[in-house]
Design a protein around this motif. Structure first.
Motif, PDB file in Angstrom:
ATOM      1  N   THR A 388       0.808  -1.217   0.000  1.00  0.00           N
ATOM      2  CA  THR A 388       0.000   0.000   0.000  1.00  0.00           C
ATOM      3  C   THR A 388       0.844   1.271   0.000  1.00  0.00           C
ATOM      4  OG1 THR A 388      -0.194  -0.090   2.424  1.00  0.00           O
ATOM      5  CG2 THR A 388      -1.958  -1.124   1.135  1.00  0.00           C
ATOM      6  N   ILE A 389       2.026   1.247   0.618  1.00  0.00           N
ATOM      7  CA  ILE A 389       2.853   2.461   0.628  1.00  0.00           C
ATOM      8  C   ILE A 389       3.340   2.820  -0.775  1.00  0.00           C
ATOM      9  CG2 ILE A 389       5.076   3.398   1.389  1.00  0.00           C
ATOM     10  CD1 ILE A 389       4.514   2.256   4.140  1.00  0.00           C
ATOM     11  N   MET A 465      -0.643   8.041   3.496  1.00  0.00           N
ATOM     12  CA  MET A 465      -1.843   7.410   2.944  1.00  0.00           C
ATOM     13  C   MET A 465      -1.639   5.908   2.775  1.00  0.00           C
ATOM     14  SD  MET A 465      -4.451   9.457   2.419  1.00  0.00           S
ATOM     15  CE  MET A 465      -5.377   8.987   0.958  1.00  0.00           C
ATOM     16  N   GLY A 466      -0.411   5.487   2.471  1.00  0.00           N
ATOM     17  CA  GLY A 466      -0.135   4.057   2.383  1.00  0.00           C
ATOM     18  C   GLY A 466      -0.336   3.351   3.705  1.00  0.00           C
ATOM     19  N   VAL A 467       0.088   3.999   4.795  1.00  0.00           N
ATOM     20  CA  VAL A 467      -0.118   3.431   6.130  1.00  0.00           C
ATOM     21  C   VAL A 467      -1.612   3.351   6.445  1.00  0.00           C
ATOM     22  CG1 VAL A 467       0.295   3.763   8.604  1.00  0.00           C
ATOM     23  CG2 VAL A 467       2.113   4.267   6.941  1.00  0.00           C
ATOM     24  N   ILE A 468      -2.349   4.408   6.119  1.00  0.00           N
ATOM     25  CA  ILE A 468      -3.781   4.446   6.430  1.00  0.00           C
ATOM     26  C   ILE A 468      -4.547   3.422   5.600  1.00  0.00           C
ATOM     27  CG2 ILE A 468      -5.851   5.878   6.406  1.00  0.00           C
ATOM     28  CD1 ILE A 468      -4.100   8.303   6.962  1.00  0.00           C
ATOM     29  N   LEU A 469      -4.182   3.252   4.324  1.00  0.00           N
ATOM     30  CA  LEU A 469      -4.873   2.256   3.499  1.00  0.00           C
ATOM     31  C   LEU A 469      -4.638   0.849   4.047  1.00  0.00           C
ATOM     32  CD1 LEU A 469      -6.547   1.476   1.064  1.00  0.00           C
ATOM     33  CD2 LEU A 469      -4.470   1.525  -0.333  1.00  0.00           C
ATOM     34  N   ALA A 470      -3.418   0.557   4.475  1.00  0.00           N
ATOM     35  CA  ALA A 470      -3.147  -0.749   5.085  1.00  0.00           C
ATOM     36  C   ALA A 470      -3.990  -0.937   6.345  1.00  0.00           C
ATOM     37  CB  ALA A 470      -1.658  -0.867   5.416  1.00  0.00           C
ATOM     38  N   TRP A 471      -4.108   0.108   7.142  1.00  0.00           N
ATOM     39  CA  TRP A 471      -4.953   0.091   8.348  1.00  0.00           C
ATOM     40  C   TRP A 471      -6.394  -0.224   7.974  1.00  0.00           C
ATOM     41  CZ3 TRP A 471      -4.342   2.181  13.633  1.00  0.00           C
ATOM     42  CH2 TRP A 471      -5.548   2.436  14.283  1.00  0.00           C
ATOM     43  N   ALA A 472      -6.938   0.484   6.977  1.00  0.00           N
ATOM     44  CA  ALA A 472      -8.342   0.326   6.598  1.00  0.00           C
ATOM     45  C   ALA A 472      -8.632  -1.083   6.085  1.00  0.00           C
ATOM     46  CB  ALA A 472      -8.713   1.366   5.541  1.00  0.00           C
ATOM     47  N   VAL A 473      -7.754  -1.605   5.221  1.00  0.00           N
ATOM     48  CA  VAL A 473      -7.974  -2.943   4.661  1.00  0.00           C
ATOM     49  C   VAL A 473      -7.833  -4.007   5.747  1.00  0.00           C
ATOM     50  CG1 VAL A 473      -7.110  -4.653   3.017  1.00  0.00           C
ATOM     51  CG2 VAL A 473      -7.251  -2.243   2.351  1.00  0.00           C
ATOM     52  N   ALA A 474      -6.820  -3.884   6.596  1.00  0.00           N
ATOM     53  CA  ALA A 474      -6.607  -4.858   7.650  1.00  0.00           C
ATOM     54  C   ALA A 474      -7.743  -4.851   8.668  1.00  0.00           C
ATOM     55  CB  ALA A 474      -5.273  -4.604   8.351  1.00  0.00           C
ATOM     56  N   ALA A 475      -8.288  -3.676   8.949  1.00  0.00           N
ATOM     57  CA  ALA A 475      -9.328  -3.564   9.974  1.00  0.00           C
ATOM     58  C   ALA A 475     -10.677  -4.068   9.508  1.00  0.00           C
ATOM     59  CB  ALA A 475      -9.454  -2.102  10.420  1.00  0.00           C
ATOM     60  N   SER A 476     -10.954  -3.989   8.207  1.00  0.00           N
ATOM     61  CA  SER A 476     -12.304  -4.236   7.723  1.00  0.00           C
ATOM     62  C   SER A 476     -12.489  -5.520   6.927  1.00  0.00           C
ATOM     63  CB  SER A 476     -12.775  -3.054   6.857  1.00  0.00           C
ATOM     64  OG  SER A 476     -11.883  -2.863   5.769  1.00  0.00           O
ATOM     65  N   THR A 477     -11.412  -6.102   6.419  1.00  0.00           N
ATOM     66  CA  THR A 477     -11.539  -7.296   5.595  1.00  0.00           C
ATOM     67  C   THR A 477     -11.689  -8.546   6.471  1.00  0.00           C
ATOM     68  OG1 THR A 477     -10.117  -6.259   3.923  1.00  0.00           O
ATOM     69  CG2 THR A 477     -10.471  -8.635   3.741  1.00  0.00           C
ATOM     70  N   PRO A 478     -12.684  -9.378   6.217  1.00  0.00           N
ATOM     71  CA  PRO A 478     -12.846 -10.595   7.027  1.00  0.00           C
ATOM     72  C   PRO A 478     -11.626 -11.505   6.947  1.00  0.00           C
ATOM     73  CG  PRO A 478     -14.847 -10.153   5.773  1.00  0.00           C
ATOM     74  CD  PRO A 478     -13.808  -9.189   5.269  1.00  0.00           C
ATOM     75  N   LEU A 479     -11.297 -12.132   8.066  1.00  0.00           N
ATOM     76  CA  LEU A 479     -10.211 -13.108   8.112  1.00  0.00           C
ATOM     77  C   LEU A 479     -10.771 -14.470   7.726  1.00  0.00           C
ATOM     78  CD1 LEU A 479      -8.584 -12.081  11.537  1.00  0.00           C
ATOM     79  CD2 LEU A 479      -8.135 -11.152   9.260  1.00  0.00           C
ATOM     80  N   VAL A 480     -10.321 -14.975   6.587  1.00  0.00           N
ATOM     81  CA  VAL A 480     -10.808 -16.246   6.075  1.00  0.00           C
ATOM     82  C   VAL A 480      -9.634 -17.206   5.943  1.00  0.00           C
ATOM     83  CG1 VAL A 480     -12.021 -17.402   4.196  1.00  0.00           C
ATOM     84  CG2 VAL A 480     -12.651 -15.066   4.822  1.00  0.00           C
ATOM     85  N   ALA A 481      -9.718 -18.362   6.603  1.00  0.00           N
ATOM     86  CA  ALA A 481      -8.609 -19.313   6.590  1.00  0.00           C
ATOM     87  C   ALA A 481      -8.423 -19.892   5.189  1.00  0.00           C
ATOM     88  CB  ALA A 481      -8.889 -20.439   7.579  1.00  0.00           C
ATOM     89  N   SER A 482      -7.169 -20.087   4.813  1.00  0.00           N
ATOM     90  CA  SER A 482      -6.893 -20.654   3.490  1.00  0.00           C
ATOM     91  C   SER A 482      -7.154 -22.145   3.494  1.00  0.00           C
ATOM     92  CB  SER A 482      -5.438 -20.394   3.123  1.00  0.00           C
ATOM     93  OG  SER A 482      -4.578 -20.989   4.037  1.00  0.00           O
TER      94      SER A 482
END
Length: 482
Positions: A388-389, A465-482
């Motif tokens: 993201t950075i 903005m790269g740090v914030i985008l990583a924050w947003a994606v990590a905080a909101s995307t569901p954790l789905v096991a592979s």
């Protein structure tokens, strides 16, 4: 100064009113059946019937606050919880979404376990009732079949094949007026009891009672905030449990929107502490368009060849590869064109970072939806930043040197290419929530960064903005096991 004062006043008033919505109720966070749960109770009641509240895909307990508070004010004991892989729940969700024995069974089992654990809490009386939104509608309907003596089920924005003419016995279906397809599903389930039934009608056949309604003006998420939804839900629960319906309804939606808008607006006068606006770099014509299009094929290739489950969780590795490939290619082309890093304006970056992660994000997390990464989401955020950075640095360079049309395309093109990748690799589509997150990211943080960039430089804002985008994606995307 006047504008800043007005924004602060609106923000303070909004926070005051949002906190006032919690008047008369108390909440506590517990772990029940290895699941993070928030228990809501009325201050004026020793106990009451239990209602278990479940959110939809990519949702969280915070998103269900209007329902939780409305029911708690009416004297119910409410247990709102985070599904696996959502909100504060660090246990991943199963990736077997196409089988009833896979993800659905996992979430049904979790709902039953939370319901039984919450039923043993002090002050809980009578049978449990279940409320679910979107994805959770199918889950709570199936869970109700296996729980002993379920009093009522409320399905909001429902899609489920588990509804039969015999079960659930007491089912309220609420859709948004803008959800035409889901309204048709609700009407079909209503007509299982009466072929001539219409929306807004309550029908009964023996012990089975059913009602389907739609909340005016709203869509999928807005239906959760509608006073119509809260009234229908509260009255249905009261009728099913014999519990008197009382207490005023919370009004969270308008004040939440006012708060977020005020915080965004506040960033404009705050940016003036950086000094006067600085002349921007010369706009590029054909070169900007060439650099804009250059990453399309490589980024699409990168996101599709990386195994969707790389790193143990679906999508995060592929997303990092996508963002990184896009950003590195654009930066390299601008570098070749003579664009070199300038001195970083640390004050500009710090201002944007503090506002984005210490002001806006906590406000959204408390009143709207889970937006603060915790547990494994923190190291996921660290990994995402490798992509993201450079992506956001390239975006800042590109936007600063492009015409308005090219700048708009720069923001819309990556989500479009990601959508194509999800169509090519269906398992990657589990992370489809990244697409609306990116759109909202540019609408909110993109606007704030524009004001800061006008008084500093693209490198400072792009890095943050790269740090914030990583924050947003990590905080909101569901954790789905592979």
């Amino acid at each position: 100064m006047i504008f800043a004062t007005a924004a602060i006043l609106v923000a303070v008033l909004s926070v005051t009113m949002l906190e006032r919505q919690r008047t008369g109720v108390a909440s506590e966070t517990l772990t029940l059946a290895e699941t993070p749960v928030t228990i809501w109770r009325s201050d004026n009641a020793d106990g009451g019937p239990l209602v278990v509240v479940a959110h939809g895909y990519a949702g969280s307990r915070q998103m269900m606050q209007p329902i939780s508070i409305a029911l708690a004010r009416s004297g119910f004991v409410v247990a709102a919880f985070d599904f696996y892989g959502h909100g504060r729940n660090s246990e991943p969700m199963s990736a077997n979404v196409t089988s009833l024995e896979g993800t659905t069974e996992q979430l049904v089992t979790q709902t039953i376990a939370v319901s039984r654990a919450a039923a043993g809490l002090p002050g809980v009386t009578g049978a449990v009732s279940l409320v679910g939104h979107s994805m959770a509608t199918d889950v709570v309907i199936r869970a109700a079949e296996r729980l002993e003596g379920t009093a009522a089920v409320v399905a909001i924005s429902m899609y489920s094949d588990a509804v039969t003419p015999e079960a659930p016995e007491r089912l309220l279906i609420v859709s948004g007026a803008r959800e035409d397809r889901l309204r048709k599903v609700a009407l079909d389930r209503l007509r299982q009891l009466d072929p001539d039934a219409t929306e807004g009608e309550t029908v009964a056949l023996g012990p089975v009672a059913r009602r389907a309604v739609s909340a005016r003006w709203v869509g999928h998420v807005g239906v959760l905030y509608s006073p119509f939804t809260l009234t229908e839900l509260r009255d249905w629960m009261a009728g099913a449990t014999g519990h008197a319906s009382h207490g005023s309804l919370p009004h969270i939606g308008p004040w939440l929107m006012a708060l977020l808008a005020a915080l965004v607006a506040l960033m404009w006068p705050l940016s003036t502490v950086l000094g006067p606006t600085v002349p921007g770099p010369a706009r590029q014509g054909r070169r900007a368009w060439v650099i804009l299009a250059a990453p399309i094929a490589p980024a699409l290739l990168a996101v599709t060849i990386i195994p969707p489950g790389a790193g143990g969780l679906v999508a995060f590795g592929a997303l990092t590869a996508f963002f990184g490939t896009w950003g590195v290619i654009q930066i390299a082309l601008w570098w070749r064109s003579g664009v070199r890093p300038q001195s970083i304006r640390s004050l500009a970056g710090l201002l944007l970072l503090i506002w984005g992660l210490c002001v806006f994000a906590p406000a959204l997390d408390r009143y709207g939806a889970a937006f603060v990464p915790t547990g494994p989401r923190l190291w996921l955020m660290g990994g995402l930043m490798f992509g993201t950075i450079p992506f956001c640095l390239a975006d800042a360079l590109q936007v600063a040197r492009s015409c308005r049309i090219a700048a708009m395309v720069q923001r819309l093109l990556p989500p479009a290419i990601l959508l194509c990748a999800m169509l090519i690799s269906p398992r990657l589509g589990i992370a489809f929530t990244v697409l609306p997150v990116m759109v909202l990211f540019w609408l909110v943080y993109g606007l704030a960064s524009r004001w800061v960039r006008a008084r500093s430089d693209p490198w400072s804002t792009g890095l943050v903005m790269g740090v914030i985008l990583a924050w947003a994606v990590a905080a909101s995307t569901p954790l789905v096991a592979s």
